[in-house]
Design a protein around this motif. Structure first.
Motif, mmCIF file in Angstrom:
data_model
loop_
_atom_site.group_PDB
_atom_site.id
_atom_site.type_symbol
_atom_site.label_atom_id
_atom_site.label_comp_id
_atom_site.label_asym_id
_atom_site.label_seq_id
_atom_site.Cartn_x
_atom_site.Cartn_y
_atom_site.Cartn_z
ATOM 1 N N UNK A 180 0.900 -1.175 -0.098
ATOM 2 C CA UNK A 180 0.091 -0.131 0.020
ATOM 3 C C UNK A 180 0.864 1.082 0.035
ATOM 4 N N UNK A 181 2.116 1.185 0.702
ATOM 5 C CA UNK A 181 2.874 2.299 0.815
ATOM 6 C C UNK A 181 3.492 2.669 -0.491
ATOM 7 N N UNK A 182 3.907 1.298 -1.117
ATOM 8 C CA UNK A 182 4.705 1.595 -2.539
ATOM 9 C C UNK A 182 3.634 2.152 -3.540
ATOM 10 N N UNK A 183 2.366 1.480 -3.726
ATOM 11 C CA UNK A 183 1.343 2.171 -4.414
ATOM 12 C C UNK A 183 1.199 3.832 -4.081
ATOM 13 N N UNK A 184 1.102 4.155 -2.861
ATOM 14 C CA UNK A 184 0.539 5.426 -2.548
ATOM 15 C C UNK A 184 1.896 6.298 -2.990
ATOM 16 N N UNK A 185 3.015 5.793 -2.793
ATOM 17 C CA UNK A 185 4.338 6.639 -3.417
ATOM 18 C C UNK A 185 4.581 6.710 -4.872
ATOM 19 N N UNK A 186 4.314 5.682 -5.443
ATOM 20 C CA UNK A 186 4.006 5.597 -6.926
ATOM 21 C C UNK A 186 3.042 6.541 -7.569
ATOM 22 N N UNK A 187 1.968 6.607 -6.962
ATOM 23 C CA UNK A 187 0.757 7.573 -7.291
ATOM 24 C C UNK A 187 1.410 8.941 -6.966
ATOM 25 N N UNK A 188 2.355 9.383 -6.089
ATOM 26 C CA UNK A 188 3.076 10.635 -6.073
ATOM 27 C C UNK A 188 4.038 10.880 -6.945
ATOM 28 N N UNK A 189 4.344 9.843 -7.919
ATOM 29 C CA UNK A 189 5.360 10.273 -8.873
ATOM 30 C C UNK A 189 6.757 9.566 -8.574
ATOM 31 N N UNK A 190 6.766 8.790 -7.530
ATOM 32 C CA UNK A 190 8.220 8.245 -6.977
ATOM 33 C C UNK A 190 8.419 6.881 -7.704
ATOM 34 N N UNK A 191 9.684 6.649 -7.904
ATOM 35 C CA UNK A 191 10.090 5.319 -8.389
ATOM 36 C C UNK A 191 10.173 4.518 -7.559
ATOM 37 N N UNK A 192 9.503 3.393 -7.424
ATOM 38 C CA UNK A 192 9.413 2.508 -6.223
ATOM 39 C C UNK A 192 9.761 1.232 -6.844
ATOM 40 N N UNK A 193 10.629 0.224 -6.439
ATOM 41 C CA UNK A 193 11.021 -1.212 -6.659
ATOM 42 C C UNK A 193 10.540 -2.071 -5.543
ATOM 43 N N UNK A 194 9.743 -2.968 -5.625
ATOM 44 C CA UNK A 194 9.503 -3.896 -4.655
ATOM 45 C C UNK A 194 10.074 -5.211 -4.980
ATOM 46 N N UNK A 195 11.015 -5.776 -4.327
ATOM 47 C CA UNK A 195 11.552 -6.947 -4.497
ATOM 48 C C UNK A 195 11.135 -8.037 -3.430
ATOM 49 N N UNK A 196 10.428 -9.232 -4.076
ATOM 50 C CA UNK A 196 9.869 -9.928 -3.119
ATOM 51 C C UNK A 196 10.525 -11.281 -3.222
ATOM 52 N N UNK A 197 11.248 -11.847 -2.195
ATOM 53 C CA UNK A 197 11.694 -13.022 -2.237
ATOM 54 C C UNK A 197 10.845 -14.078 -1.435
ATOM 55 N N UNK A 198 9.734 -14.057 -1.279
ATOM 56 C CA UNK A 198 9.096 -15.010 -0.627
ATOM 57 C C UNK A 198 7.885 -15.540 -1.427
ATOM 58 N N UNK A 199 7.436 -14.441 -2.295
ATOM 59 C CA UNK A 199 6.084 -14.876 -3.080
ATOM 60 C C UNK A 199 6.586 -14.466 -4.342
ATOM 61 N N UNK A 200 5.988 -15.162 -5.277
ATOM 62 C CA UNK A 200 6.255 -15.249 -6.848
ATOM 63 C C UNK A 200 5.351 -14.184 -7.235
ATOM 64 N N UNK A 201 5.976 -13.755 -8.515
ATOM 65 C CA UNK A 201 5.150 -12.482 -9.056
ATOM 66 C C UNK A 201 3.621 -12.737 -9.336
ATOM 67 N N UNK A 202 3.155 -13.882 -9.482
ATOM 68 C CA UNK A 202 1.662 -13.881 -9.502
ATOM 69 C C UNK A 202 0.942 -13.845 -8.178
ATOM 70 N N UNK A 203 1.650 -14.152 -7.157
ATOM 71 C CA UNK A 203 0.948 -13.680 -5.855
ATOM 72 C C UNK A 203 1.016 -12.477 -5.554
ATOM 73 N N UNK A 204 2.121 -11.916 -5.931
ATOM 74 C CA UNK A 204 2.070 -10.277 -5.438
ATOM 75 C C UNK A 204 1.313 -9.539 -6.159
ATOM 76 N N UNK A 205 1.172 -9.921 -7.356
ATOM 77 C CA UNK A 205 0.108 -9.220 -8.438
ATOM 78 C C UNK A 205 -1.329 -9.355 -7.833
ATOM 79 N N UNK A 206 -1.638 -10.543 -7.508
ATOM 80 C CA UNK A 206 -2.834 -10.821 -6.640
ATOM 81 C C UNK A 206 -3.200 -9.836 -5.656
ATOM 82 N N UNK A 207 -2.289 -9.671 -4.974
ATOM 83 C CA UNK A 207 -2.376 -9.032 -3.536
ATOM 84 C C UNK A 207 -2.552 -7.399 -4.071
#
Ligand code: TYD
Ligand code: MG
Length: 467
Positions: free
Chosen positions: A108-135
């Motif tokens: 949620x923080x990443x999304x909020x920051x991204x909406x404000x024009x920041x470049x955000x990188x989310x590195x997930x080591x626990x979940x696969x891309x599909x899981x993170x997308x679902x969330x």
């Protein structure tokens, strides 16, 4: 040539041993010592070729001070806990039990920051891309420009986030999954976690990106391995809460750029975390004011007043040693209050079980709660409900005296705001608001409190007799 020496490092507290032992000498935990190669990690001693030092410029204490450059998420409770937003070039550790909602909060923080024009990188080591997308879809964050990678190798992560335009914020979820080729130890061990975290911190300092590291807490309440990590990062926040309850608290335990006593309060819903800007209403929500044994404590969390109900149940015991069970408060502190009640107020609790609970699964750490706890105990023992519109706060000393606590005015203001018109508080409180007068009852000893509550019984009896 000197033989390369392996070390045996406790995964719980980081203590190094020369040989394997079943029980760590540092923390006393069993089966936590693992063999690791000390040459890989930080603190591994001098390198092979001693490097000649280079003198650095010494400077004075006075001089220009720059305000730490921050990036605000716009999520008020998160910004409050971090002391006004994430600081560029700093590393923040967010710890918490698995499943408490760390990934949700950060998405949620990443999304909020991204909406404000920041470049955000989310590195997930626990979940696969599909899981993170679902969330992300569930949190309505999917349409933002947050960049996602599912990776655990430290070198690969550094290469990825170092490429292209500098990111404003990088989220590593979680540090326990990080592993580096340079450290010769299994993933999740102290050496691997330290190496990975050190590399991420170095990246943050070099590039000025803010780094958020997620760490799981083990059963013992420490992040696995990483007591060692706590001192390396600039800020440590814990995300806590009770599985049985919906609300979550983001608590600051260390912050090099802000206050450490702030909390952020959230509520978990099916659409993610919702901010709770008035926690008192949440904690007092399910209150049944007519039953004995409940007292409302006017507490403080950092700069913010929080009202919460303390519940006590005192019942005759059938055991040789009566039970003392506490949820949400310090059990040693409860024993102290019980002892003071016995010794100075003639309240006999030796033949009674005592249960104490802080409503809503909330945890109180302030000694100012003493008076509310004592009131709840006496109320339950006497079977007399306390006035529904009264709050309690004050510290009890071993002599039975009630000591003043800080922030009297703020506590009373919050209580008034929520419709409480009476308060029992220590005599001699410094910043007691003038004019409010009689509704505040100042007491200076615990026997006074007991007499007050017992006195209400007599008053009730008289009413009954009058009828
Ligand atoms: P998560 O963020 O995955 O926890 P962590 O990263 O700390 O391990 O949160 C997992 C829990 O949160 C899971 O039990 C489901 C719940 N949840 C909700 O209730 N609502 C939501 O919108 C989301 C995304 C999760
Ligand atoms: Mg997670």
């Amino acid at each position: 040539m000197a033989k390369a020496r392996t070390q045996f490092i406790c995964q719980n507290c980081g203590t190094a041993h020369n040989r394997w032992v079943g029980k760590c000498e540092g923390c006393g935990e069993w089966n936590t010592v693992v063999e690791e190669d000390p040459m890989g990690g930080i603190g591994s001693g001098p390198g092979k070729v001693p490097k000649k030092g280079r003198p650095v410029a010494l400077t004075a204490l006075s001089g220009e001070i720059e305000e730490a450059p921050r990036i605000h998420t716009g999520i008020g409770e998160l910004d409050r806990a971090t002391g006004g937003g994430f600081v560029r070039g700093s590393a923040v550790l967010i710890g918490g039990d698995p499943g408490i909602g760390k990934s949700t909060l950060l998405m949620q923080a990443a999304a909020a920051l991204s909406r404000r024009g920041h470049r955000i990188i989310y590195v997930s080591g626990e979940e696969a891309v599909a899981q993170v997308r679902l969330r992300a879809q569930r949190l309505h964050a999917a349409e933002t420009d947050v960049l996602l990678a599912a990776e655990t190798n430290v070198e690969d992560i550094l290469a990825t986030i170092g490429e292209g335009k500098r990111p404003d914020l990088v989220i590593i979820d979680s540090i326990q999954t990080l592993w580096s080729d340079t450290a010769d130890a299994a993933p999740g061990t102290v050496t691997q976690v330290r190496t990975g975290v050190q590399a991420m911190i170095r990246f943050a300092k070099q590039t000025g990106a803010a780094m958020v590291l997620v760490g799981h807490v083990t059963k013992e309440g420490q992040i696995a391995g990483p007591r060692v990590v706590e001192h390396m990062v600039d800020a440590v926040l814990y995300f806590e809460g009770d599985r049985g309850h919906h609300y979550r608290i983001l608590r600051t335990v260390k912050n090099r750029f802000g206050p450490t006593d702030e909390i952020g309060v959230f509520e978990m819903s099916d659409k993610g975390l919702r901010e709770v800007s008035n926690p008192s209403e949440l904690f007092l929500g399910e209150r049944n004011s007519k039953s004995p044994g409940a007292a409302v404590f006017a507490g403080m969390e950092g700069t913010r007043p929080v009202l919460v109900e303390v519940q006590a149940l005192v019942a005759p015991t059938s055991l040789g040693t009566p039970r003392r069970a506490v949820l949400g408060w310090d059990s040693a502190r409860l024993s102290m209050i019980l002892a003071v009640l016995e010794a100075h107020c003639g309240v006999r609790l030796g033949q009674h079980d005592v249960y104490l609970n802080v409503a809503g699964g909330y945890r109180i750490s302030e000694p100012a709660a003493d008076l509310a706890v004592a009131s709840a105990l006496v109320s339950s023992l006497a079977g007399l409900a306390l006035p529904a519109d009264c709050v309690y706060f004050g510290e009890v000393s071993l002599s039975g005296a009630i000591r003043p606590v800080a922030h009297t005015a703020q506590r009373l203001k919050e209580a008034e705001k929520l419709g409480f018109s009476q308060a029992v508080l220590p005599a001699g409180s410094a910043d007691l608001p003038k004019g409010a007068g009689s509704r505040w009852s100042e007491i200076d000893s615990l026997p006074d409190l007991v007499a007050r509550i017992a006195g209400s019984k007599r008053a009730l009896k008289r009413e009954d007799e009058d009828v």
